[in-house]
Design an enzyme around this catalytic site. Structure first.
Site, mmCIF file in Angstrom:
data_model
loop_
_atom_site.group_PDB
_atom_site.id
_atom_site.type_symbol
_atom_site.label_atom_id
_atom_site.label_comp_id
_atom_site.label_asym_id
_atom_site.label_seq_id
_atom_site.Cartn_x
_atom_site.Cartn_y
_atom_site.Cartn_z
ATOM 1 N N LEU A 136 0.846 -1.205 0.000
ATOM 2 C CA LEU A 136 0.000 0.000 0.000
ATOM 3 C C LEU A 136 0.880 1.255 0.000
ATOM 4 N N GLU A 138 3.666 4.072 -0.422
ATOM 5 C CA GLU A 138 4.578 4.499 -1.500
ATOM 6 C C GLU A 138 5.581 5.495 -0.913
ATOM 7 N N PRO A 139 6.660 5.778 -1.656
ATOM 8 C CA PRO A 139 7.666 6.679 -1.094
ATOM 9 C C PRO A 139 7.074 8.008 -0.610
ATOM 10 N N THR A 169 6.702 -5.245 4.198
ATOM 11 C CA THR A 169 7.125 -6.422 4.967
ATOM 12 C C THR A 169 6.993 -7.675 4.098
ATOM 13 N N ARG A 248 -4.367 -4.125 12.510
ATOM 14 C CA ARG A 248 -4.231 -3.247 13.685
ATOM 15 C C ARG A 248 -4.801 -3.921 14.932
ATOM 16 N N ARG A 273 19.232 -8.013 40.886
ATOM 17 C CA ARG A 273 20.349 -7.063 40.813
ATOM 18 C C ARG A 273 20.546 -6.369 42.181
ATOM 19 N N GLU A 368 1.153 0.623 10.208
ATOM 20 C CA GLU A 368 -0.290 0.392 10.447
ATOM 21 C C GLU A 368 -0.981 1.622 11.012
ATOM 22 N N GLY A 369 -0.544 2.807 10.550
ATOM 23 C CA GLY A 369 -1.084 4.062 11.064
ATOM 24 C C GLY A 369 -0.226 4.527 12.218
HETATM 25 P P1 TGC Z 1 -11.382 8.443 4.587
HETATM 26 O O1 TGC Z 1 -12.158 9.402 3.716
HETATM 27 O O2 TGC Z 1 -11.386 8.673 6.047
HETATM 28 O O3 TGC Z 1 -11.844 6.947 4.300
HETATM 29 C C1 TGC Z 1 -12.021 6.440 3.004
HETATM 30 C C2 TGC Z 1 -13.028 5.302 3.113
HETATM 31 O O4 TGC Z 1 -12.481 4.263 3.936
HETATM 32 C C3 TGC Z 1 -13.314 4.055 5.107
HETATM 33 N N1 TGC Z 1 -12.385 3.823 6.233
HETATM 34 C C4 TGC Z 1 -12.147 2.607 6.742
HETATM 35 N N2 TGC Z 1 -12.668 1.410 6.456
HETATM 36 C C5 TGC Z 1 -12.213 0.352 7.152
HETATM 37 N N3 TGC Z 1 -11.262 0.441 8.095
HETATM 38 C C6 TGC Z 1 -10.711 1.641 8.409
HETATM 39 N N4 TGC Z 1 -9.756 1.721 9.353
HETATM 40 C C7 TGC Z 1 -11.160 2.797 7.724
HETATM 41 N N5 TGC Z 1 -10.827 4.112 7.771
HETATM 42 C C8 TGC Z 1 -11.601 4.725 6.856
HETATM 43 C C9 TGC Z 1 -14.104 5.326 5.247
HETATM 44 O O5 TGC Z 1 -15.319 5.087 5.922
HETATM 45 C C10 TGC Z 1 -14.318 5.698 3.799
HETATM 46 O O6 TGC Z 1 -15.359 4.857 3.267
HETATM 47 P P2 TGC Z 1 -16.343 5.374 2.104
HETATM 48 O O7 TGC Z 1 -17.400 4.312 2.020
HETATM 49 O O8 TGC Z 1 -16.873 6.716 2.590
HETATM 50 O O9 TGC Z 1 -15.528 5.509 0.871
HETATM 51 O O10 TGC Z 1 -9.899 8.400 4.006
HETATM 52 P P3 TGC Z 1 -8.703 9.427 4.128
HETATM 53 O O11 TGC Z 1 -8.059 9.506 2.789
HETATM 54 O O12 TGC Z 1 -9.185 10.710 4.758
HETATM 55 O O13 TGC Z 1 -7.695 8.683 5.107
HETATM 56 C C11 TGC Z 1 -7.991 8.415 6.422
HETATM 57 C C12 TGC Z 1 -6.740 7.859 7.158
HETATM 58 C C13 TGC Z 1 -5.682 8.927 7.290
HETATM 59 C C14 TGC Z 1 -7.221 7.440 8.539
HETATM 60 C C15 TGC Z 1 -6.190 6.644 6.412
HETATM 61 O O14 TGC Z 1 -5.698 6.965 5.198
HETATM 62 C C16 TGC Z 1 -5.142 5.903 7.208
HETATM 63 O O15 TGC Z 1 -5.493 4.998 7.973
HETATM 64 N N6 TGC Z 1 -3.823 6.207 7.033
HETATM 65 C C17 TGC Z 1 -2.746 5.416 7.621
HETATM 66 C C18 TGC Z 1 -2.163 4.496 6.567
HETATM 67 C C19 TGC Z 1 -1.674 3.192 7.131
HETATM 68 O O16 TGC Z 1 -2.024 2.789 8.231
HETATM 69 N N7 TGC Z 1 -0.897 2.492 6.356
HETATM 70 C C20 TGC Z 1 -0.476 1.166 6.743
HETATM 71 C C21 TGC Z 1 0.150 0.464 5.583
HETATM 72 S S1 TGC Z 1 0.288 -1.285 5.822
HETATM 73 C C22 TGC Z 1 1.410 -1.450 7.026
HETATM 74 O O17 TGC Z 1 1.884 -0.563 7.628
HETATM 75 C C23 TGC Z 1 1.767 -2.844 7.321
HETATM 76 S S2 TGC Z 1 2.896 -3.040 8.586
HETATM 77 C C24 TGC Z 1 2.893 -4.689 8.490
HETATM 78 C C25 TGC Z 1 3.460 -5.374 9.614
HETATM 79 O O18 TGC Z 1 2.696 -5.716 10.570
HETATM 80 O O19 TGC Z 1 4.645 -5.673 9.480
HETATM 81 P P1 FAD Z 2 4.562 10.031 6.979
HETATM 82 O O1 FAD Z 2 3.179 9.803 6.494
HETATM 83 O O2 FAD Z 2 5.468 10.864 6.144
HETATM 84 O O3 FAD Z 2 4.508 10.636 8.452
HETATM 85 C C1 FAD Z 2 5.618 11.316 9.059
HETATM 86 C C2 FAD Z 2 5.106 12.010 10.340
HETATM 87 O O4 FAD Z 2 4.070 12.924 9.985
HETATM 88 C C3 FAD Z 2 4.500 11.028 11.341
HETATM 89 O O5 FAD Z 2 4.825 11.449 12.640
HETATM 90 C C4 FAD Z 2 3.005 11.196 11.128
HETATM 91 O O6 FAD Z 2 2.249 10.902 12.290
HETATM 92 C C5 FAD Z 2 2.929 12.669 10.780
HETATM 93 N N1 FAD Z 2 1.734 12.999 9.990
HETATM 94 C C6 FAD Z 2 1.414 12.555 8.740
HETATM 95 N N2 FAD Z 2 0.236 13.057 8.347
HETATM 96 C C7 FAD Z 2 -0.198 13.854 9.369
HETATM 97 C C8 FAD Z 2 -1.362 14.656 9.583
HETATM 98 N N3 FAD Z 2 -2.346 14.720 8.673
HETATM 99 N N4 FAD Z 2 -1.469 15.341 10.733
HETATM 100 C C9 FAD Z 2 -0.499 15.264 11.670
HETATM 101 N N5 FAD Z 2 0.632 14.516 11.546
HETATM 102 C C10 FAD Z 2 0.765 13.815 10.412
HETATM 103 N N6 FAD Z 2 3.426 -0.369 4.440
HETATM 104 C C11 FAD Z 2 2.769 -1.255 3.628
HETATM 105 O O7 FAD Z 2 1.975 -0.863 2.785
HETATM 106 N N7 FAD Z 2 2.974 -2.598 3.772
HETATM 107 C C12 FAD Z 2 3.838 -3.106 4.681
HETATM 108 O O8 FAD Z 2 3.987 -4.340 4.782
HETATM 109 C C13 FAD Z 2 4.560 -2.206 5.519
HETATM 110 N N8 FAD Z 2 5.489 -2.688 6.394
HETATM 111 C C14 FAD Z 2 6.269 -1.801 7.087
HETATM 112 C C15 FAD Z 2 7.330 -2.280 7.853
HETATM 113 C C16 FAD Z 2 8.159 -1.392 8.540
HETATM 114 C C17 FAD Z 2 9.329 -1.907 9.314
HETATM 115 C C18 FAD Z 2 7.894 0.007 8.493
HETATM 116 C C19 FAD Z 2 8.744 0.959 9.262
HETATM 117 C C20 FAD Z 2 6.852 0.490 7.722
HETATM 118 C C21 FAD Z 2 6.038 -0.398 6.999
HETATM 119 N N9 FAD Z 2 5.020 0.056 6.151
HETATM 120 C C22 FAD Z 2 4.321 -0.813 5.349
HETATM 121 C C23 FAD Z 2 4.844 1.496 5.944
HETATM 122 C C24 FAD Z 2 4.064 2.196 7.069
HETATM 123 O O9 FAD Z 2 2.707 1.869 7.019
HETATM 124 C C25 FAD Z 2 4.277 3.714 6.905
HETATM 125 O O10 FAD Z 2 5.626 3.964 7.249
HETATM 126 C C26 FAD Z 2 3.328 4.507 7.788
HETATM 127 O O11 FAD Z 2 1.994 4.408 7.323
HETATM 128 C C27 FAD Z 2 3.741 5.993 7.878
HETATM 129 O O12 FAD Z 2 3.985 6.527 6.615
HETATM 130 P P2 FAD Z 2 5.356 7.360 6.335
HETATM 131 O O13 FAD Z 2 6.496 6.514 6.792
HETATM 132 O O14 FAD Z 2 5.314 7.777 4.918
HETATM 133 O O15 FAD Z 2 5.288 8.615 7.293
#
Ligand code: TGC
Ligand code: FAD
Length: 389
Positions: A136, A138-139, A169, A248, A273, A368-369
């Site tokens: 998901l 991107e840079p 990952t 999450r 200790r 994961e956010g």
């Molecule tokens: P927004 O307008 O709020 O939402 C768009 C649509 O999505 C729905 N929605 C959700 N649905 C299910 N679960 C959730 N947690 C949801 N959050 C929102 C929402 O209801 C809406 O639906 P619809 O029907 O109206 O279209 O979207 P936004 O663009 O404003 O973004 C909201 C935000 C910032 C919370 C979201 O983009 C976000 O969660 N950002 C964080 C990205 C993130 O967590 N990336 C993780 C990548 S994967 C990863 O890190 C794997 S680590 C793996 C490991 O364990 O090693």
């Molecule tokens: P940024 O989005 O650039 O955020 C930088 C800082 O800005 C943070 O403190 C953030 O809280 C803050 N910030 C951003 N937006 C706002 C706002 N609107 N208001 C206030 N503060 C804000 N992703 C995948 O898709 N798949 C994977 O398997 C996966 N695995 C990962 C494994 C590891 C070890 C790591 C480190 C990351 C992984 N990720 C993966 C990516 C991960 O989900 C992202 O790093 C994460 O979502 C944050 O994005 P970013 O690094 O671009 O930080």
């Protein structure tokens, strides 16, 4: 290493079923006997012990809630949470491996896939015979995945993908990647198999956190996939975000595992200790630190268990999961910091667990956010006003 003793200050064990305890204890024993002796070496080398994958499959930890019909064990969500807890007691990299496989790859295939995709991939993935990754981020689009630049263009009956994902990952070791792309205006998920022309997954090196985990870029250059690679039943940003809610939830439990490992290590260290002629644990300041972290862990355990029961009742919302992930990762990081300090210089040695958990949790609080993204998700739930933009 001493046997692990889990903090259970308010007897939460009494509210677990026998099946839930069995799932937890089976994984707990495996982590103690098989994984912990391996992990420090892999953390230092920056590798994941791929040889344990068949053992993980035998334990039933890949997609623990996937129904038996598709090769999963069909456990409830509390048992799944306890499994994630025990995995992360071993290492956040181990829990990541398992979370990505189950929550981020098997789940979207199960929830959004065709019957053919489910029958092909889910049993293989449950057996660990196919490994998945989730692309998901991107840079330039991490917290804001809705801005993604990766595209999928229709090409006859198939699609052509172009773009770049980062921080993925398991990317390099995966047989199949779930790639999220903008397809004719809408975000859609595609199953891209390793070996597809134009697709590569180079490993990202030089991490000081989550070292016992493979992290990769995904590069897609004119990658042609058939129409059957599209996940037909999920579209829009809510499709990948729905997967994040699964993973999450697992992290809300997993982080407790890291915290419990650190707490147990810190408590036993403080009792043994000797400083100024008596055990460290006999001074007021260390006792206050232990009381504070034990209280936070206990509150986190109550939260995780309650979220699990809500999930099993179909009442869990993404905003509730945001609170669980944010709170429990934060308390785990605080626990690791406090215990690292309690252990003095030994706290930075990889002969103990705490330093490894501390470094790992710096990733867990970001992926994961991020902590602050979940702060804003909770803020939105409370106020009805989104403050992301
Ligand atoms: P927004 O307008 O709020 O939402 C768009 C649509 O999505 C729905 N929605 C959700 N649905 C299910 N679960 C959730 N947690 C949801 N959050 C929102 C929402 O209801 C809406 O639906 P619809 O029907 O109206 O279209 O979207 P936004 O663009 O404003 O973004 C909201 C935000 C910032 C919370 C979201 O983009 C976000 O969660 N950002 C964080 C990205 C993130 O967590 N990336 C993780 C990548 S994967 C990863 O890190 C794997 S680590 C793996 C490991 O364990 O090693
Ligand atoms: P940024 O989005 O650039 O955020 C930088 C800082 O800005 C943070 O403190 C953030 O809280 C803050 N910030 C951003 N937006 C706002 C706002 N609107 N208001 C206030 N503060 C804000 N992703 C995948 O898709 N798949 C994977 O398997 C996966 N695995 C990962 C494994 C590891 C070890 C790591 C480190 C990351 C992984 N990720 C993966 C990516 C991960 O989900 C992202 O790093 C994460 O979502 C944050 O994005 P970013 O690094 O671009 O930080």
């Amino acid at each position: 290493m001493q046997p692990f003793r889990q903090l259970d200050y308010v007897r939460l064990d009494d509210s677990l079923s026998n099946e839930e305890k069995l799932a937890r204890d089976t994984v707990r024993d495996w982590v103690s006997e098989r994984f912990l002796p391996l992990v420090a070496e892999h953390f230092e080398a920056g590798t994941f012990p791929m040889e344990v994958v068949p053992e993980l499959a035998d334990l039933g930890v890949f997609g623990p809630t996937i129904p038996e019909e598709y090769g999963g064990p069909g456990l409830n969500n509390v048992a799944a949470g306890l499994i994630y807890q025990e995995m992360e007691r071993g290492d956040s990299g181990l829990r990541s491996f398992v979370s990505v496989q189950g929550g981020l790859v098997m789940y979207p295939i199960f929830a959004y896939g065709s019957e053919e995709q489910k029958r092909r991939w889910l049993p293989l993935m449950a057996k660990g015979q196919a490994i998945g990754c989730f692309g998901l981020t991107e840079p330039d689009f991490g917290s804001n995945p809705g801005g993604m630049l990766t595209t999928a263009k229709k090409d006859g009956t198939g699609w052509v993908l172009n773009g770049r994902k980062m921080w993925i990952t398991n990317g390099t070791v995966a047989d199949v990647a779930v790639v999220w792309a903008r397809a004719e205006g809408k975000i859609r998920g595609f199953l891209v198999e390793q070996g597809t022309k134009g697709f590569s997954a180079p490993e990202q090196k030089h991490k000081w956190s989550l070292r016992a985990s493979v992290t990769s870029e995904l590069v897609l250059e004119d990658v042609k996939v058939p129409g059957s690679a599209l996940l037909p039943n999920g579209e829009g940003l809510k499709a990948p975000l729905g997967c994040l809610t699964q993973a999450r939830y697992g992290i809300a439990w997993g982080a407790l595992g890291a915290a419990l490992a650190c707490f147990d290590e810190g408590l036993s260290y403080a009792k043994q200790r000797i400083v100024f002629d008596k055990p460290l644990a006999g001074f007021q300041i260390p006792q206050q630190k232990l009381a504070n972290i034990a209280t936070q862990i206990t509150l986190g355990q109550l939260m995780a268990l309650h979220l699990g029961r809500l999930k099993d009742d179909g009442k869990l919302t993404p905003a509730m999961v945001s609170m669980g992930k944010r709170n429990n990762v934060h308390l785990a990081l605080e626990t690791a910091r406090v215990v690292r300090d309690l252990m003095g210089a030994n706290g930075i040695s990889l002969e103990y667990q705490v330093g490894r958990h501390l470094c790992n949790l710096e990733s867990v609080i970001t992926y994961e956010g991020t902590h602050d993204i979940h702060t804003l998700a909770i803020g939105q739930e409370l106020t009805g006003i989104q403050a992301f933009r």
